[in-house]
Write an enzyme that holds these catalytic residues in place. Structure first.
Site, PDB file in Angstrom:
ATOM      1  N   ARG A  18      29.090  -8.758   8.078  1.00  8.36           N
ATOM      2  CA  ARG A  18      30.203  -8.014   7.474  1.00  8.36           C
ATOM      3  C   ARG A  18      31.526  -8.746   7.648  1.00  8.36           C
ATOM      4  O   ARG A  18      32.325  -8.820   6.722  1.00  8.36           O
ATOM      5  CB  ARG A  18      30.305  -6.615   8.082  1.00  8.36           C
ATOM      6  CG  ARG A  18      29.130  -5.723   7.720  1.00  8.36           C
ATOM      7  CD  ARG A  18      29.175  -4.420   8.473  1.00  8.36           C
ATOM      8  NE  ARG A  18      29.146  -4.705   9.907  1.00  8.36           N
ATOM      9  CZ  ARG A  18      29.702  -3.954  10.840  1.00  8.36           C
ATOM     10  NH1 ARG A  18      30.352  -2.858  10.512  1.00  8.36           N
ATOM     11  NH2 ARG A  18      29.614  -4.283  12.110  1.00  8.36           N
ATOM     12  N   ASN A  36      27.236  -1.902   7.048  1.00  9.47           N
ATOM     13  CA  ASN A  36      25.832  -1.875   7.431  1.00  9.47           C
ATOM     14  C   ASN A  36      25.245  -0.544   7.005  1.00  9.47           C
ATOM     15  O   ASN A  36      25.929   0.479   7.040  1.00  9.47           O
ATOM     16  CB  ASN A  36      25.665  -2.022   8.943  1.00  9.47           C
ATOM     17  CG  ASN A  36      25.846  -3.436   9.427  1.00  9.47           C
ATOM     18  OD1 ASN A  36      25.784  -4.383   8.657  1.00  9.47           O
ATOM     19  ND2 ASN A  36      26.085  -3.590  10.711  1.00  9.47           N
TER      20      ASN A  36
END
Length: 91
Positions: A18, A36
């Site tokens: 990320r 996520n």
């Protein structure tokens, strides 16, 4: 201006995916978000100039060091006017 909704499969949690994605998006001038998912995937939305969004989508196919991307689902969506790129909480 285009928008893509992306789901990344493979070993993509716990490898800085990320944060690396957000850094790449900001460098390319792409807005949107990344998070996520509980099923072990990473979900993202990219919005911006076509070339930049396509380059970021290509980056997602490999991800950062330590990631092992096995599949990438990309769906075209209508742009919604995203302005920044953010890392969202898991969802």
């Amino acid at each position: 201006m285009i928008r893509r909704h992306v789901t990344v499969h493979g070993i993509v949690h716990g490898v800085g995916f990320r944060y690396s994605c957000a850094r790449a998006a900001r460098q390319l001038g792409v807005a949107g978000w990344v998070r996520n998912r509980p099923d072990g995937t990473v979900e993202a939305v990219f919005e911006g100039e076509e070339d930049a969004v396509e380059r970021l989508s290509d980056w997602m196919r490999a991800g950062p060091p330590g990631a092992e991307v096995t599949a990438l689902d990309v769906v075209a969506e209508r742009p919604r006017g995203e302005r920044d790129f953010e890392i969202r909480a898991a969802g």
